[in-house]
Design an enzyme around this catalytic site. Structure first.
Site, PDB file in Angstrom:
ATOM      1  CG  HIS A  98      31.460  44.131  45.020  1.00 13.24           C
ATOM      2  ND1 HIS A  98      31.021  43.071  44.276  1.00 13.24           N
ATOM      3  CD2 HIS A  98      32.157  43.494  45.940  1.00 13.24           C
ATOM      4  CE1 HIS A  98      30.877  41.941  45.197  1.00 13.24           C
ATOM      5  NE2 HIS A  98      31.773  42.168  46.054  1.00 13.24           N
ATOM      6  CD  GLU A 170      35.833  41.203  47.202  1.00 11.31           C
ATOM      7  OE1 GLU A 170      35.355  40.855  48.501  1.00 11.31           O
ATOM      8  OE2 GLU A 170      35.152  41.933  46.647  1.00 11.31           O
TER       9      GLU A 170
HETATM   10  C1  PEP Z   1      31.883  39.397  48.049  1.00 13.99           C
HETATM   11  O1  PEP Z   1      31.301  39.171  47.552  1.00 13.99           O
HETATM   12  O2  PEP Z   1      32.803  40.550  48.064  1.00 13.99           O
HETATM   13  C2  PEP Z   1      32.517  38.613  49.125  1.00 13.99           C
HETATM   14  C3  PEP Z   1      33.663  38.574  49.497  1.00 13.99           C
HETATM   15  O3  PEP Z   1      31.729  37.333  49.056  1.00 13.99           O
HETATM   16  P1  PEP Z   1      31.919  36.037  50.051  1.00 13.99           P
HETATM   17  O4  PEP Z   1      32.781  36.062  51.188  1.00 13.99           O
HETATM   18  O5  PEP Z   1      30.630  35.439  50.382  1.00 13.99           O
HETATM   19  O6  PEP Z   1      32.463  35.325  49.135  1.00 13.99           O
END
Ligand code: PEP
Length: 268
Positions: A98, A170
């Site tokens: 992550h 992400e």
């Molecule tokens: C994350 O931290 O992986 C995430 C997707 O958070 P958010 O949706 O709050 O941006």
């Protein structure tokens, strides 16, 4: 083609044991009528919540995962949790890499790779998170960064194991309270690149590895994102932490996807 969609959330360091249990039972109840043939729903709570959560949750409805894992089975690693300890909890899913592990705790791609290899050999499904920083995006090296994270993170994985992999794209600049969500066009182009790289690593079939988008997913952008052909699911933080909100986001997204499929079928 109709595909199964993935919806999940990482609860980070936010919910206590009782908050987590309450959240999970509400979410299971609210979503139990949705066929799991079209939905894979997962929640990744804190380690302390996992023991009780794994006792009360029907994992056919909500798969539970761990937020991190050490690559060793046991040893002098104070504060770490091993694959054997997670297996004891009847868990099937572990998240690795992550953005907060990479950027707050300075984990490297080589460490993520050790974890991925260990997790796969213990039979876990691995959710490997990748994503470029804002600086890398500004320098125009997003694609190189994603390729590097995949090639090192998935180094030495036997082709036969690719069925145990899920990827979350992400972008670091899109995550959390200061995040700016990626446009659906940008996310789609990066997902296409990720699928291309996965098929270079594991063969054409690896395009089936689910690639989820995460980073400020919210009720306004979820539907646009989920209808993109290379986006297989949404990995959601803040917008999923109330069971009622997450349920609505999932239902809206499933409906948007179904509508897109029906329109595409009608045009044939
Ligand atoms: C994350 O931290 O992986 C995430 C997707 O958070 P958010 O949706 O709050 O941006």
């Amino acid at each position: 083609m109709n595909k199964k969609l993935y919806f999940g959330t990482n609860l980070k360091m936010y919910k206590t044991i009782s908050d987590t249990l309450d959240y999970l039972s509400k979410l299971a109840n609210l979503t139990k009528d949705i066929s799991r043939d079209s939905l894979e729903l997962f929640v990744i709570p804190s380690y302390t919540s996992l023991v009780k959560a794994s006792e009360i949750v029907d994992q056919n409805l909500i798969k539970l995962g761990a937020q991190n894992m050490n690559w060793e089975d046991q040893g002098q690693f104070t504060g770490e949790i091993s694959p054997i300890m997670l297996k004891e909890l009847n868990l099937d899913l572990v998240m690795i890499g992550h953005s907060e592990r990479r950027h707050v705790f300075r984990e490297s791609d080589i460490e993520e790779n050790k974890k991925v290899l260990a997790a796969l050999s213990h039979g876990f499904t691995v959710l490997l998170c990748i994503g470029e920083t804002l600086e890398e995006k500004k320098f125009g090296v997003s694609e190189e960064v994603l390729r590097r994270q995949l090639k090192i993170g998935l180094h030495d994985i036997p082709v036969a194991r690719f069925h145990q992999l899920w990827i979350a794209y992400e972008p670091v600049w899109a995550i959390g309270v200061n995040g700016i969500p990626a446009t659906s066009e940008y996310a789609e182009s990066m997902h296409r690149l990720i699928k291309e790289c996965l098929s270079e690593l594991f063969g054409e079939e690896a395009k089936q590895i689910p690639v989820l988008y995460g980073g400020s997913v919210n009720p306004e952008n979820a539907e646009d994102l989920i209808v993109q052909p290379s986006i297989d699911g949404l990995f959601t933080g803040r917008s999923a932490w109330q069971a009622e909100d997450f349920n609505l986001l999932i239902r809206g997204s499933l409906l948007a996807y179904q509508n897109r499929i029906s329109k595409a079928d009608a045009c044939k």
